[in-house]
Design a protein around this motif. Sequence first.
Motif, PDB file in Angstrom:
ATOM      1  N   PHE A   1       0.798  -1.256   0.041  1.00  0.00           N
ATOM      2  CA  PHE A   1       0.170   0.004   0.036  1.00  0.00           C
ATOM      3  C   PHE A   1       0.997   1.283  -0.098  1.00  0.00           C
ATOM      4  CE2 PHE A   1      -3.844  -2.263   1.385  1.00  0.00           C
ATOM      5  CZ  PHE A   1      -3.093  -3.424   1.891  1.00  0.00           C
TER       6      PHE A   1
ATOM      7  N   TYR B   1      -0.008   5.189   1.333  1.00  0.00           N
ATOM      8  CA  TYR B   1      -0.786   6.034   1.980  1.00  0.00           C
ATOM      9  C   TYR B   1      -0.198   7.432   1.811  1.00  0.00           C
ATOM     10  CZ  TYR B   1      -3.858   2.924   3.895  1.00  0.00           C
ATOM     11  OH  TYR B   1      -4.774   1.630   4.234  1.00  0.00           O
TER      12      TYR B   1
ATOM     13  N   GLN C   1      -0.210  11.667   3.582  1.00  0.00           N
ATOM     14  CA  GLN C   1      -0.834  12.091   4.863  1.00  0.00           C
ATOM     15  C   GLN C   1      -0.385  13.716   4.743  1.00  0.00           C
ATOM     16  OE1 GLN C   1       1.214  11.267   8.752  1.00  0.00           O
ATOM     17  NE2 GLN C   1      -0.307  11.827   9.936  1.00  0.00           N
TER      18      GLN C   1
ATOM     19  N   LEU D   1      -4.371   9.580   7.235  1.00  0.00           N
ATOM     20  CA  LEU D   1      -3.881   8.933   6.225  1.00  0.00           C
ATOM     21  C   LEU D   1      -4.829   8.463   5.227  1.00  0.00           C
ATOM     22  CD1 LEU D   1      -1.908   6.495   8.614  1.00  0.00           C
ATOM     23  CD2 LEU D   1      -0.791   8.058   7.076  1.00  0.00           C
TER      24      LEU D   1
ATOM     25  N   PHE E   1       3.712   7.232   2.819  1.00  0.00           N
ATOM     26  CA  PHE E   1       4.112   6.128   3.697  1.00  0.00           C
ATOM     27  C   PHE E   1       3.736   4.901   2.919  1.00  0.00           C
ATOM     28  CE2 PHE E   1       4.943   7.644   7.721  1.00  0.00           C
ATOM     29  CZ  PHE E   1       4.296   9.033   8.042  1.00  0.00           C
TER      30      PHE E   1
ATOM     31  N   THR F   1       1.386  -5.635   4.493  1.00  0.00           N
ATOM     32  CA  THR F   1       0.507  -6.602   5.264  1.00  0.00           C
ATOM     33  C   THR F   1       0.612  -7.945   4.785  1.00  0.00           C
ATOM     34  OG1 THR F   1      -1.414  -7.084   6.579  1.00  0.00           O
ATOM     35  CG2 THR F   1      -1.564  -6.481   4.189  1.00  0.00           C
TER      36      THR F   1
ATOM     37  N   LEU G   1      -1.007  -3.464   9.144  1.00  0.00           N
ATOM     38  CA  LEU G   1      -0.223  -2.741   8.428  1.00  0.00           C
ATOM     39  C   LEU G   1       1.052  -2.281   9.137  1.00  0.00           C
ATOM     40  CD1 LEU G   1      -2.508   0.030   6.640  1.00  0.00           C
ATOM     41  CD2 LEU G   1      -1.445  -2.147   5.572  1.00  0.00           C
TER      42      LEU G   1
ATOM     43  N   PHE H   1       4.144   0.226   8.557  1.00  0.00           N
ATOM     44  CA  PHE H   1       4.587   1.066   7.677  1.00  0.00           C
ATOM     45  C   PHE H   1       6.033   1.218   7.531  1.00  0.00           C
ATOM     46  CE2 PHE H   1       0.416   3.251   6.893  1.00  0.00           C
ATOM     47  CZ  PHE H   1      -0.327   2.796   7.820  1.00  0.00           C
ATOM     48  N   GLY H   2       6.500   2.082   6.494  1.00  0.00           N
ATOM     49  CA  GLY H   2       7.938   2.441   6.473  1.00  0.00           C
ATOM     50  C   GLY H   2       7.808   3.995   7.283  1.00  0.00           C
ATOM     51  N   THR H   3       9.021   4.365   7.297  1.00  0.00           N
ATOM     52  CA  THR H   3       9.194   5.628   8.021  1.00  0.00           C
ATOM     53  C   THR H   3       8.862   7.085   7.370  1.00  0.00           C
ATOM     54  OG1 THR H   3      11.483   5.735   7.464  1.00  0.00           O
ATOM     55  CG2 THR H   3      11.202   4.867   9.380  1.00  0.00           C
TER      56      THR H   3
END
Lengths: 114, 114
Positions: free
Chosen positions: A34, A36, A38, A44, A90, A94, A102, A104-106
């Motif tokens: 995914f 996302y 923000q 998100l 981001f 999953t 989920l 997430f990356g940083t």
Amino acid sequence: AQSVTQLDSQVPVFEEAPVELRCNYSSSVSVYLFWYVQYPNQGLQLLLKYLSGSTLVKGINGFEAEFNKSQTSFHLRKPSVHISDTAEYFCAVTATGGGNKLTFGTGTQLKVEL
Amino acid sequence: AAGVIQSPRHLIKEKRETATLKCYPIPRHDTVYWYQQGPGQDPQFLISFYEKMQSDKGSIPDRFSAQQFSDYHSELNMSSLELGDSALYFCASSLGGYSGNTIYFGEGSWLTVV
């Protein structure tokens, strides 16, 4: 367990230029991927997701991403960015076949300049 | 379209106090997730509920508890607050808790512990 690496913490780009935001993942099982976005002081919003099928996924706002299993990557691209694309992006993953948690990356801060 | 509603949007508490965050999922969504996003950090999964039962648990401190009620809304209770609990808390929802189902995020609740 899964992990996501977004190598670029910040990406500055001029308006109307193309952009690529990089995402690599690590997992011992199959995953769904995914992206996302923000915007400042907001929640998100899903840009796009890859579940199966065509490795090129098109999302909202002109973004697209390509799943590359051999390189364990899911890079996000847009051929021409707009000032309104300035936001934090981001990448998330999953595991398939289970719960929907989920990881997430940083995040990558995309800053579009005039 | 209706989105995920979180309240309050902003909350200031002192150390050792208790805070409760509320989440109202998108109508007909049966799965709720809680995430914590520290300043400049990526969102971290805390806990999820499917059909009012806990479905997955992440890095949620023992001082925190959550539940999903019969009307599918959820509450996150945080006790003995610490300065490090200051963060943006996201609630999210999906129709079905299966991997790959699109997760919709609320705009978050800002908790500041002083």
